[in-house]
Write a protein that holds these residues in place. Structure first.
Motif, mmCIF file in Angstrom:
data_model
loop_
_atom_site.group_PDB
_atom_site.id
_atom_site.type_symbol
_atom_site.label_atom_id
_atom_site.label_comp_id
_atom_site.label_asym_id
_atom_site.label_seq_id
_atom_site.Cartn_x
_atom_site.Cartn_y
_atom_site.Cartn_z
ATOM 1 N N LEU A 12 -37.722 -75.181 -29.159
ATOM 2 C CA LEU A 12 -37.406 -76.169 -30.190
ATOM 3 C C LEU A 12 -36.499 -75.564 -31.257
ATOM 4 O O LEU A 12 -35.579 -76.229 -31.760
ATOM 5 C CB LEU A 12 -38.695 -76.698 -30.823
ATOM 6 N N HIS A 13 -36.754 -74.303 -31.578
ATOM 7 C CA HIS A 13 -35.944 -73.613 -32.587
ATOM 8 C C HIS A 13 -34.489 -73.486 -32.116
ATOM 9 O O HIS A 13 -33.552 -73.801 -32.857
ATOM 10 C CB HIS A 13 -36.533 -72.231 -32.860
ATOM 11 N N VAL A 14 -34.305 -73.041 -30.870
ATOM 12 C CA VAL A 14 -32.950 -72.897 -30.322
ATOM 13 C C VAL A 14 -32.267 -74.261 -30.223
ATOM 14 O O VAL A 14 -31.080 -74.406 -30.527
ATOM 15 C CB VAL A 14 -32.999 -72.210 -28.939
ATOM 16 N N GLY A 15 -33.026 -75.290 -29.803
ATOM 17 C CA GLY A 15 -32.457 -76.630 -29.695
ATOM 18 C C GLY A 15 -31.979 -77.162 -31.031
ATOM 19 O O GLY A 15 -30.934 -77.818 -31.121
ATOM 20 N N THR A 16 -32.739 -76.878 -32.094
ATOM 21 C CA THR A 16 -32.362 -77.322 -33.440
ATOM 22 C C THR A 16 -31.075 -76.639 -33.901
ATOM 23 O O THR A 16 -30.163 -77.285 -34.442
ATOM 24 C CB THR A 16 -33.494 -77.028 -34.435
ATOM 25 N N ILE A 17 -30.984 -75.332 -33.667
ATOM 26 C CA ILE A 17 -29.778 -74.599 -34.067
ATOM 27 C C ILE A 17 -28.580 -75.051 -33.243
ATOM 28 O O ILE A 17 -27.480 -75.245 -33.774
ATOM 29 C CB ILE A 17 -29.993 -73.082 -33.905
ATOM 30 N N ARG A 18 -28.785 -75.235 -31.946
ATOM 31 C CA ARG A 18 -27.691 -75.683 -31.085
ATOM 32 C C ARG A 18 -27.157 -77.040 -31.551
ATOM 33 O O ARG A 18 -25.950 -77.273 -31.560
ATOM 34 C CB ARG A 18 -28.149 -75.757 -29.631
ATOM 35 N N GLN A 19 -28.056 -77.928 -31.971
ATOM 36 C CA GLN A 19 -27.626 -79.239 -32.451
ATOM 37 C C GLN A 19 -26.795 -79.108 -33.724
ATOM 38 O O GLN A 19 -25.798 -79.824 -33.912
ATOM 39 C CB GLN A 19 -28.843 -80.135 -32.709
ATOM 40 N N SER A 20 -27.177 -78.186 -34.599
ATOM 41 C CA SER A 20 -26.410 -77.956 -35.825
ATOM 42 C C SER A 20 -25.014 -77.428 -35.503
ATOM 43 O O SER A 20 -24.030 -77.814 -36.144
ATOM 44 C CB SER A 20 -27.147 -76.956 -36.729
ATOM 45 N N VAL A 21 -24.929 -76.540 -34.504
ATOM 46 C CA VAL A 21 -23.639 -75.986 -34.099
ATOM 47 C C VAL A 21 -22.746 -77.090 -33.521
ATOM 48 O O VAL A 21 -21.557 -77.176 -33.843
ATOM 49 C CB VAL A 21 -23.832 -74.854 -33.071
ATOM 50 N N ILE A 22 -23.322 -77.931 -32.676
ATOM 51 C CA ILE A 22 -22.558 -79.035 -32.085
ATOM 52 C C ILE A 22 -22.054 -79.981 -33.171
ATOM 53 O O ILE A 22 -20.888 -80.399 -33.166
ATOM 54 C CB ILE A 22 -23.422 -79.807 -31.070
ATOM 55 N N ALA A 23 -22.923 -80.312 -34.131
ATOM 56 C CA ALA A 23 -22.528 -81.208 -35.225
ATOM 57 C C ALA A 23 -21.407 -80.593 -36.054
ATOM 58 O O ALA A 23 -20.464 -81.287 -36.455
ATOM 59 C CB ALA A 23 -23.743 -81.515 -36.104
ATOM 60 N N ASN A 24 -21.492 -79.297 -36.299
ATOM 61 C CA ASN A 24 -20.451 -78.610 -37.068
ATOM 62 C C ASN A 24 -19.123 -78.614 -36.314
ATOM 63 O O ASN A 24 -18.058 -78.839 -36.905
ATOM 64 C CB ASN A 24 -20.882 -77.172 -37.357
ATOM 65 N N ASN A 25 -19.187 -78.381 -35.002
ATOM 66 C CA ASN A 25 -17.970 -78.421 -34.196
ATOM 67 C C ASN A 25 -17.318 -79.801 -34.259
ATOM 68 O O ASN A 25 -16.104 -79.916 -34.468
ATOM 69 C CB ASN A 25 -18.284 -78.064 -32.740
ATOM 70 N N LEU A 26 -18.122 -80.842 -34.070
ATOM 71 C CA LEU A 26 -17.570 -82.199 -34.073
ATOM 72 C C LEU A 26 -16.986 -82.569 -35.437
ATOM 73 O O LEU A 26 -15.981 -83.288 -35.511
ATOM 74 C CB LEU A 26 -18.651 -83.203 -33.675
#
Length: 237
Positions: A12-26
């Motif tokens: 869950l921790h990795v998934g949360t960070i990955r989502q933040s990275v994706i949002a930042n990229n977009l």
């Protein structure tokens, strides 16, 4: 059972960070000079997936033509070197301007290094592929006023992002190699162009869908483990 909780929690921790990275990229899809952020997860012995780190892609962005004389694109490997209040930094975002003192600076006011000062009588600037800067006056007479250097690193993925499209030397980047654009593997300069963001919208949307499934899977595992614990406690109550 305690291990199951840890595995799901790390997921869950990795998934949360990955989502933040994706949002930042977009959110930086149209930011010139922006490099896609990549996450490095790794499956290890023990409590599931762990985050190794977040790094910038080393992919080169495509040039976008502009009408700005001080818009510069690096056609190849390397960075512009600039001076900041924290010391020397590096950037591929070549949108420069001329400040009140005639100096070439970034959009945030960081001086190009080595510095270049544009004479007051200058009507136009010409920047050659080798970084030579020529000031042209109203009579069409041009004089050389400076030389832009470009710095490259053996391992550019080892650079440390410090914000504002700037990078600092990283311990794994190797020693900086500065020189004349076009020589020794150093990028040539193209005037009237900027490097586009390397973010691929379709890839990021696909990553977002995959990450949602990944997050849901770990959440379901966490909930299942919790239900088993609750059922076990009920049996002994």
């Amino acid at each position: 059972m305690d291990l199951s909780f840890h595995i799901a929690q790390n997921g869950l921790h990795v998934g949360t960070i990955r989502q933040s990275v994706i949002a930042n990229n977009l959110s930086n899809l149209t930011t010139d000079g922006f490099r896609t952020k990549l996450i490095d997860p790794s499956t290890v012995d023990g409590p599931g997936t762990k985050l190794l780190g977040i790094r910038d892609s080393t992919q080169l962005g495509t040039p976008r033509q502009t009408d700005g004389e001080t818009d510069l694109y690096l056609d190849g490997e390397g960075f512009f070197r600039v001076e900041t209040s924290e010391g020397v930094a590096y950037t591929r975002h070549g949108r420069f301007t001329v400040d009140a003192d005639g100096n070439l600076v970034t959009g945030s006011g960081h001086l190009l290094d080595p510095g270049i000062t544009v004479p007051e009588e200058t009507e136009h600037l010409s920047v050659q592929p080798d970084g030579t800067v020529i000031a042209i006056d109203s009579e069409g007479v041009g004089i050389e006023i400076g030389q832009i250097e470009v710095t490259r690193f053996i391992n550019p993925s080892g650079m440390i992002a410090i914000g504002d499209n700037l990078y600092a030397e990283g311990p794994n980047a190797g020693d900086p190699i500065s020189g004349i654009p076009g020589e020794a593997g150093i990028a040539r300069i193209a005037q009237f162009a900027l490097e586009e963001s390397t973010v691929d919208a379709s890839r990021e949307m696909t990553n977002q869908i995959i990450n949602q499934r990944y997050y849901q899977m770990n959440l379901r595992s966490f909930q299942t483990a919790d239900a088993i614990v609750s059922r076990t406690l009920d049996l002994f109550s």
